[in-house]
Every structure is written in structure tokens, then in C-alpha cells.
Motif scaffolding. Structure first.
Motif, PDB file in Angstrom:
ATOM      1  N   LYS A  15     -28.699  16.263  -7.509  1.00 34.97           N
ATOM      2  CA  LYS A  15     -27.584  15.403  -7.099  1.00 34.97           C
ATOM      3  C   LYS A  15     -27.215  14.501  -8.272  1.00 34.97           C
ATOM      4  CE  LYS A  15     -27.737  16.718  -2.754  1.00 34.97           C
ATOM      5  NZ  LYS A  15     -27.005  17.875  -2.392  1.00 34.97           N
ATOM      6  N   ILE A  37     -17.367  13.439  -9.989  1.00 34.65           N
ATOM      7  CA  ILE A  37     -18.502  13.845  -9.164  1.00 34.65           C
ATOM      8  C   ILE A  37     -19.772  13.921 -10.004  1.00 34.65           C
ATOM      9  CG2 ILE A  37     -17.153  15.027  -7.396  1.00 34.65           C
ATOM     10  CD1 ILE A  37     -17.874  17.669  -8.789  1.00 34.65           C
ATOM     11  N   ASP A  38     -19.630  13.774 -11.325  1.00 35.96           N
ATOM     12  CA  ASP A  38     -20.766  13.707 -12.252  1.00 35.96           C
ATOM     13  C   ASP A  38     -20.387  12.713 -13.357  1.00 35.96           C
ATOM     14  OD1 ASP A  38     -22.814  14.030 -14.066  1.00 35.96           O
ATOM     15  OD2 ASP A  38     -22.649  16.215 -14.181  1.00 35.96           O
ATOM     16  N   LYS A  81     -22.130   8.080  -2.309  1.00 42.30           N
ATOM     17  CA  LYS A  81     -23.328   8.843  -1.941  1.00 42.30           C
ATOM     18  C   LYS A  81     -22.918  10.170  -1.322  1.00 42.30           C
ATOM     19  CE  LYS A  81     -26.080   5.502  -3.066  1.00 42.30           C
ATOM     20  NZ  LYS A  81     -26.591   5.524  -4.407  1.00 42.30           N
ATOM     21  N   SER A  82     -23.642  11.216  -1.657  1.00 41.43           N
ATOM     22  CA  SER A  82     -23.374  12.525  -1.056  1.00 41.43           C
ATOM     23  C   SER A  82     -23.879  12.525   0.378  1.00 41.43           C
ATOM     24  CB  SER A  82     -24.017  13.649  -1.861  1.00 41.43           C
ATOM     25  OG  SER A  82     -25.406  13.489  -1.891  1.00 41.43           O
ATOM     26  N   ARG A  83     -23.205  13.320   1.189  1.00 42.55           N
ATOM     27  CA  ARG A  83     -23.567  13.417   2.598  1.00 42.55           C
ATOM     28  C   ARG A  83     -23.904  14.867   2.923  1.00 42.55           C
ATOM     29  NH1 ARG A  83     -18.743  10.576   2.455  1.00 42.55           N
ATOM     30  NH2 ARG A  83     -17.593  12.194   3.529  1.00 42.55           N
ATOM     31  N   ASP A  84     -24.693  15.044   3.967  1.00 48.80           N
ATOM     32  CA  ASP A  84     -25.105  16.388   4.380  1.00 48.80           C
ATOM     33  C   ASP A  84     -24.087  16.987   5.352  1.00 48.80           C
ATOM     34  OD1 ASP A  84     -27.390  16.316   2.845  1.00 48.80           O
ATOM     35  OD2 ASP A  84     -28.611  15.461   4.440  1.00 48.80           O
ATOM     36  N   TYR A  90     -15.038  15.626  -2.194  1.00 48.02           N
ATOM     37  CA  TYR A  90     -15.479  14.421  -2.881  1.00 48.02           C
ATOM     38  C   TYR A  90     -14.452  13.941  -3.897  1.00 48.02           C
ATOM     39  CZ  TYR A  90     -20.120  14.727  -0.781  1.00 48.02           C
ATOM     40  OH  TYR A  90     -21.169  14.749   0.105  1.00 48.02           O
TER      41      TYR A  90
END
Length: 112
Positions: A15, A37-38, A81-84, A90
Motif C-alpha cells: 500500500k 495514488i503513490d 487511506k485505502s479501503r477494502d 481513488y
């Protein structure tokens, strides 16, 4: 020793920090605000373009050439924050977050 397939799968699980950041010119206080995203990779891309003299923002490039790399600092303004969940765009969320951050900061000197 891990196989190539295992290494690829492990990389997919990494991540990267994503969010909105600024690159501030500490000599004239102008900022470039961007999102990714990075963020680490995007910051490196900006630096490489500037070092090679071919950044797409000519004003930013001019100041980089004039003041030098040591006059610019990278700061994260907001992280996402990334989500599942599946099918999350994003990039779209980061664009919205960037607009919110710019509005909240009320910055006068932005590289455009």
C-alpha cells in the motif's frame, strides 16, 4: 528464494501513501499542489522532470533553475487511506480532496 510470481503478488499487496501534497519554494513561497495514488513516485517524477529541465509547468521549472533544488520542500497536506471496497476511483477522490485542500489553505501563490 521466492518465485517471480510470489514477488509480483507481494508487490501488489504493498500500500503506497496516497494523498495531496505540495512542493513549496521557500525563497518566494509559491507552491505546486498535486495529488497521487503513490505520492513518493509522483514527487520523484516531479524532481526528475525538473532536473532534466522539462517540467510541464514552465514557471515552476524557471524557479527551480533559478533557486536550485535546495529551495524546494515536499510536504504532505492530506492523506487518503485505502479501503477494502471494490471499484473505488481513488483518483477522483484525490482530485476532490485536492480542491478542498486548496480552498481551505486559501493560497495566493500557486504555480499554475
Amino acid at each position: 528464494m521466492r518465485t517471480r510470481k510470489e514477488l509480483k503478488e507481494a508487490y501488489k499487496q504493498v500500500k503506497f501513501p496516497m494523498g495531496v501534497f505540495q512542493i513549496r519554494n521557500i525563497k518566494n513561497n509559491k507552491v505546486l499542489i498535486d495529488h497521487s495514488i503513490d505520492m513518493d513516485s509522483k514527487w520523484n517524477r516531479h524532481k526528475m522532470e525538473l532536473k532534466f529541465g522539462n517540467h510541464r509547468n514552465r514557471s515552476f521549472q524557471k524557479d527551480w533553475n533559478e533557486y536550485g533544488e535546495e529551495s524546494f520542500v515536499f510536504n504532505v497536506l492530506s492523506e487518503l487511506k485505502s479501503r477494502d471496497e471494490e471499484n473505488i476511483n481513488y483518483n477522483k477522490e484525490l482530485e476532490t480532496l485536492q480542491d478542498i485542500v486548496i480552498e481551505e489553505l486559501n493560497i495566493d501563490s500557486i504555480y499554475k
